[in-house]
Design a protein around this motif. Structure first.
Motif, short mmCIF file in Angstrom:
data_model
loop_
_atom_site.label_atom_id
_atom_site.label_comp_id
_atom_site.label_asym_id
_atom_site.label_seq_id
_atom_site.Cartn_x
_atom_site.Cartn_y
_atom_site.Cartn_z
N ARG A 5 -3.28 4.10 7.87
CA ARG A 5 -3.14 2.66 8.11
C ARG A 5 -4.34 2.05 8.83
NH1 ARG A 5 -0.19 2.48 5.33
NH2 ARG A 5 1.82 3.02 6.19
N ASP A 6 -4.89 2.72 9.84
CA ASP A 6 -6.04 2.17 10.55
C ASP A 6 -7.22 1.98 9.61
OD1 ASP A 6 -4.61 2.09 12.88
OD2 ASP A 6 -5.51 3.89 13.75
N LEU A 7 -7.45 2.96 8.74
CA LEU A 7 -8.53 2.85 7.77
C LEU A 7 -8.25 1.73 6.78
CD1 LEU A 7 -11.14 3.79 6.47
CD2 LEU A 7 -9.85 5.59 5.29
N ALA A 8 -6.99 1.56 6.39
CA ALA A 8 -6.63 0.49 5.46
C ALA A 8 -6.94 -0.87 6.07
CB ALA A 8 -5.16 0.59 5.09
N TYR A 9 -6.55 -1.06 7.33
CA TYR A 9 -6.85 -2.33 8.01
C TYR A 9 -8.35 -2.57 8.08
CZ TYR A 9 -2.15 -3.57 9.73
OH TYR A 9 -0.85 -3.98 9.82
N SER A 10 -9.09 -1.53 8.45
CA SER A 10 -10.54 -1.67 8.57
C SER A 10 -11.17 -2.02 7.24
CB SER A 10 -11.13 -0.36 9.11
OG SER A 10 -12.53 -0.46 9.25
N ALA A 11 -10.82 -1.30 6.19
CA ALA A 11 -11.42 -1.52 4.88
C ALA A 11 -11.09 -2.90 4.34
CB ALA A 11 -10.95 -0.44 3.90
N PRO A 49 7.15 -10.82 8.00
CA PRO A 49 6.89 -12.27 7.99
C PRO A 49 5.42 -12.59 7.71
CG PRO A 49 8.31 -11.69 9.83
CD PRO A 49 7.80 -10.40 9.25
N GLU A 50 4.51 -11.82 8.32
CA GLU A 50 3.08 -12.05 8.10
C GLU A 50 2.70 -11.70 6.66
OE1 GLU A 50 1.00 -10.58 12.09
OE2 GLU A 50 2.85 -9.53 11.59
N ALA A 51 3.31 -10.64 6.13
CA ALA A 51 3.03 -10.24 4.76
C ALA A 51 3.44 -11.33 3.78
CB ALA A 51 3.74 -8.93 4.43
N LEU A 52 4.62 -11.91 4.01
CA LEU A 52 5.11 -12.94 3.11
C LEU A 52 4.25 -14.20 3.19
CD1 LEU A 52 7.15 -13.88 1.06
CD2 LEU A 52 8.67 -14.57 2.92
N ALA A 53 3.91 -14.62 4.39
CA ALA A 53 3.09 -15.82 4.55
C ALA A 53 1.74 -15.66 3.85
CB ALA A 53 2.89 -16.13 6.04
N VAL A 89 -8.24 -10.23 -1.95
CA VAL A 89 -8.26 -9.48 -0.70
C VAL A 89 -7.09 -9.89 0.18
CG1 VAL A 89 -9.56 -9.06 1.43
CG2 VAL A 89 -10.75 -9.06 -0.77
N GLY A 90 -6.78 -11.19 0.18
CA GLY A 90 -5.63 -11.65 0.97
C GLY A 90 -4.35 -10.98 0.53
N SER A 91 -4.17 -10.84 -0.78
CA SER A 91 -2.99 -10.15 -1.29
C SER A 91 -3.00 -8.68 -0.88
CB SER A 91 -2.93 -10.27 -2.81
OG SER A 91 -1.76 -9.68 -3.33
N GLY A 92 -4.20 -8.08 -0.88
CA GLY A 92 -4.32 -6.69 -0.44
C GLY A 92 -3.95 -6.52 1.02
N ARG A 93 -4.38 -7.46 1.85
CA ARG A 93 -4.01 -7.40 3.27
C ARG A 93 -2.50 -7.56 3.43
NH1 ARG A 93 -6.30 -8.03 8.28
NH2 ARG A 93 -8.37 -8.46 7.43
N SER A 94 -1.91 -8.40 2.60
CA SER A 94 -0.46 -8.57 2.65
C SER A 94 0.26 -7.26 2.36
CB SER A 94 -0.03 -9.63 1.62
OG SER A 94 1.37 -9.79 1.60
N TRP A 95 -0.29 -6.46 1.44
CA TRP A 95 0.31 -5.16 1.13
C TRP A 95 0.21 -4.22 2.31
CZ3 TRP A 95 -2.18 -0.47 -1.38
CH2 TRP A 95 -1.20 0.48 -1.70
N VAL A 96 -0.93 -4.25 3.01
CA VAL A 96 -1.07 -3.43 4.22
C VAL A 96 -0.02 -3.84 5.25
CG1 VAL A 96 -2.59 -2.73 6.10
CG2 VAL A 96 -3.53 -3.07 3.81
N TYR A 97 0.16 -5.17 5.42
CA TYR A 97 1.19 -5.66 6.34
C TYR A 97 2.57 -5.17 5.93
CZ TYR A 97 -2.04 -9.12 8.43
OH TYR A 97 -3.06 -9.73 9.10
N LEU A 98 2.85 -5.21 4.63
CA LEU A 98 4.17 -4.79 4.14
C LEU A 98 4.45 -3.34 4.51
CD1 LEU A 98 6.71 -5.27 2.38
CD2 LEU A 98 5.36 -4.53 0.41
N ARG A 99 3.49 -2.47 4.29
CA ARG A 99 3.70 -1.05 4.58
C ARG A 99 3.69 -0.76 6.07
NH1 ARG A 99 3.03 2.49 -0.12
NH2 ARG A 99 2.70 4.21 1.33
N ASP A 100 3.20 -1.73 6.85
CA ASP A 100 3.22 -1.60 8.30
C ASP A 100 4.40 -2.35 8.92
OD1 ASP A 100 2.19 -0.56 10.65
OD2 ASP A 100 0.83 -2.23 11.01
#
Length: 411
Positions: A176-182, A217-221, A202-213
């Motif tokens: 997860r840390d690497l995912a956030y960084s990348a 609410p942040e993922a949906l927004a 990229v925004g959608s990709g960050r949303s997926w990282v949020y979902l798995r973390d």
């Protein structure tokens, strides 16, 4: 079933080493003698320098070897080495550190590598995709460094793509840390590329990282914003634009379903189906695939998550051909279908679906958690069939825990 902490330190080293790495191999990887490795695995002697060397050689934290933290299921030696190399590529290039002998590739060559990485990813070959994207990141960074001032936007775009793929692989592998960084570096590069589509992707990709973390609410927004930012006029949209938009609203529906928001999920699904119907076929673009079949198969998983088993089964009955999907998408649909069948107490049908998928894509399956969830849910199926499926995913029927994939044969 024993928990990770129940094993001795020596047993944990042996499990982590697995069948593919012999004691002599580990000795060569660490610079230690075979005798030292043997003593460590026999719990006869383990000094701090030896512990640190073995942890580095096996690409794990010392806390994993000491039993303070369990390893992620199915992370074999090759998996851990890929994540380590990927991490180095992400962090070094972000810091401006490049190897002296790095090859400077053309933008066309970088695009070809981008396409290859996505092909591997959507075929479920995540380790290979990660192994290719690590040098790809370095090559894209070198191209950026070599570009004249004022002509760097395309190179920033290539680097954004490389970082985004790295983030996807890391997220799927549980790093997860690497995912956030990348994904963070991908966002910075996308903004410098002056490409609104890349920024939304990229925004959608960050949303997926949020979902798995579990940051729902942040993922949906973020998923909703990313979809709105690229929503095209259907009458004028290109297939590539519709692919990106359809994928975004589909993912927004996934996030809404995880939050139990049926109304919002239904709204996103309606938009997804409309986009798929407008396209009329599956189209691959921007590192994803979307069309009417994608919209319907993903709706199965969304309805399963919402507890709407009847709707999920009705959709399954309407789906007759999934050959147009990527291998990973077909496998994921099979998991959602098996889960719907399990929820409907169709125990044997669920295990049949699951077993077929596991045998067809064993490499993909070992990075998924859903098969284990399905096995736990299926409690009244044929004992023989349940045992076969349990062995395929390395769990014991009726238990909540499992051993790492190598544990059953290493001890």
């Amino acid at each position: 079933m024993p928990q990770w902490a129940d094993y001795s330190t020596g047993e944990r080293i042996k499990i982590l080493r697995g069948r593919e790495v012999r004691q002599s191999d580990l000795a060569e990887m660490t610079g230690l003698s075979i005798v030292t490795i043997q003593k460590a695995e026999q719990d006869k002697a383990l000094t701090l320098p030896t512990l640190l060397a073995i942890a580095k050689g096996l690409s794990v934290d010392t806390s994993v070897i000491l039993g303070q933290q369990a390893p992620r299921r199915a992370q074999a030696q090759g998996d851990r080495m890929m994540i380590r190399d990927l991490s180095r590529a992400v962090h070094d290039t972000a810091a401006g550190i490049l190897p002296a002998d790095v090859e400077v590739m053309s933008l066309d060559e970088l695009q070809a590598v981008t396409d290859r990485c996505w092909e591997l990813y959507w075929r479920g070959r995540y380790i290979e995709a990660g192994s290719v994207v690590a040098p790809f990141i370095t090559a894209a960074a070198a191209r950026l460094h070599d570009q004249p001032d004022g002509e760097q936007a395309p190179a920033w775009g290539a680097l954004s793509d490389a970082y985004r793929i790295a983030g996807y692989v890391a997220n799927l592998m549980g790093a997860r840390d690497l995912a956030y960084s990348a994904i963070g570096h991908a966002q910075n590069a996308a903004e410098r590329s002056a490409d609104d589509m890349r920024v939304a992707l990229v925004g959608s990709g960050r949303s997926w990282v949020y979902l798995r973390d579990a940051r729902l609410p942040e993922a949906l927004a973020l998923a909703e914003k990313s979809a709105a930012d690229i929503e095209p006029r259907f009458s004028r949209a290109t297939p590539e634009q519709m692919t990106a938009y359809g994928s975004h609203v589909n993912f927004a529906a996934v996030v809404a379903s995880r939050m139990g928001d049926k109304e919002r999920a239904a709204d996103f699904l309606s938009q997804s189906h409309a986009a798929g119907a407008r396209m009329g076929r599956e189209v691959r673009a921007h590192g994803t695939l979307f069309g009417p079949v994608s919209a319907t198969t993903q709706a199965v998983g969304i309805n399963v998550a919402l507890g709407q088993t009847g709707k999920a089964l009705a959709l399954i009955d309407s789906i007759h051909d999934v050959s147009a999907l990527t291998e990973a998408a077909r496998n994921r649909y099979a998991m959602d279908k098996a889960m719907a069948q399990a929820d409907a107490r169709m125990w044997d049908a669920s295990l049949d679906t699951l077993e077929t998928a596991l045998r067809a894509a064993p490499s993909w399956a070992r990075h998924q958690t859903l098969p284990g969830v399905i096995v736990q849910k299926v409690g009244r199926a044929s004992t023989a069939r349940l045992r076969r499926v349990s062995e395929l995913i390395g769990v014991s029927p009726g238990t909540q825990g499992f051993l790492p994939a190598t544990a059953k044969t290493a001890l």
